[in-house]
Scaffold this active site. Sequence first.
Site, PDB file in Angstrom:
ATOM      1  N   PRO A   2       1.303   5.820   1.966  1.00  0.00           N
ATOM      2  CG  PRO A   2      -0.894   4.920   2.282  1.00  0.00           C
ATOM      3  CD  PRO A   2       0.332   4.938   1.491  1.00  0.00           C
ATOM      4  CD  GLU A   3       6.483   8.087   5.706  1.00  0.00           C
ATOM      5  OE1 GLU A   3       6.888   8.281   6.806  1.00  0.00           O
ATOM      6  OE2 GLU A   3       6.949   8.198   4.510  1.00  0.00           O
ATOM      7  CG  HIS A  91      -5.615   0.295 -10.193  1.00  0.00           C
ATOM      8  ND1 HIS A  91      -5.118  -1.050 -10.580  1.00  0.00           N
ATOM      9  CD2 HIS A  91      -5.007   1.105 -11.229  1.00  0.00           C
ATOM     10  CE1 HIS A  91      -4.307  -0.846 -11.695  1.00  0.00           C
ATOM     11  NE2 HIS A  91      -4.040   0.539 -11.861  1.00  0.00           N
TER      12      HIS A  91
END
Length: 271
Positions: A2-3, A91
């Site tokens: 994620p930017e 996860h």
Amino acid sequence: MPELPEVETTRRGIAPYLEGKRIAALRVRERRLRWPVPEGLEAQVAGARVQALERRAKYLLLRLDCGTLILHLGMSGSLRVLPATDPPQRHDHLDLVLEGGYCLRLRDPRRFGALLWCPDSPEAHPLLRDLGPESLSADFDGPYLAQVAAGRRVPVKSLIMDSGVVVGVGNIYASESLFLAGIHPQRACRRISAARYARLVGSIRQVLTAAIQQGGTTLRDFRQADGSPGYFALSLRVYGRAGAPCPRCGAPIQARRIGQRSSFFCPHCQH
DNA sequence: CCGGACGCCTGTCGGC
DNA sequence: TGCCGACAGGCGTCCG
């Protein structure tokens, strides 16, 4: 990871489920993230109300009435809102269970993400204290960037990815912005004119804004809050396209490592 | 002070 | 088909 566009897309997607709601429980299945989830955090936040969900750089700030949760998605993290009874999968490390039967679930295969607790002003937190201006804010402008660049000798791509200079420009969008601005990613940042820095700032804004509108970029892990992928991957001009024709001139896109990160550019259009 | 390299993790992909 | 190395959207830390 994620930017910035992915984090902002996530923020917008989950905000309606969080703001004004009370936290019924925090369930931690895996404490070993980038830093351990603080012991006792479950008791700390249970019963608190989420006043606001904000973003600073790539950090999500959950403002509670008793303090602030700082959440980072690392390289592979994603957040979804689901019925609290949905069985967690591999996860799925954390659930923030909300009143009304929904939960906010963090999935993060590589565990580079983080959940931290800040009882007072998060702006003073060591992770947030030394960050540069937001890339979409008015105080990130051409003169500022030119002035910062004057004292540095790194390639311009490394400059704009330095979170002390400006936040939110990650590896994908650095390549995309430099392509749009016609600047070679490896150019020494002190050898770029103020006018070109002004253009670069405009390109960064344009790329990030468009990416947010498309719901971010999904390469593999990233999901929007509703589980759908981000569609900006379809708009990438150079990232990941080594050998493909430049969309502007047709020359083959080149790949090169700059500052230990893969970088893509058109050797004909970018100088 | 700055810049470069490394490490944290797991998953995936390409080459042999 | 199977194995092995390289690499992946971030970023704090260490070293020269």
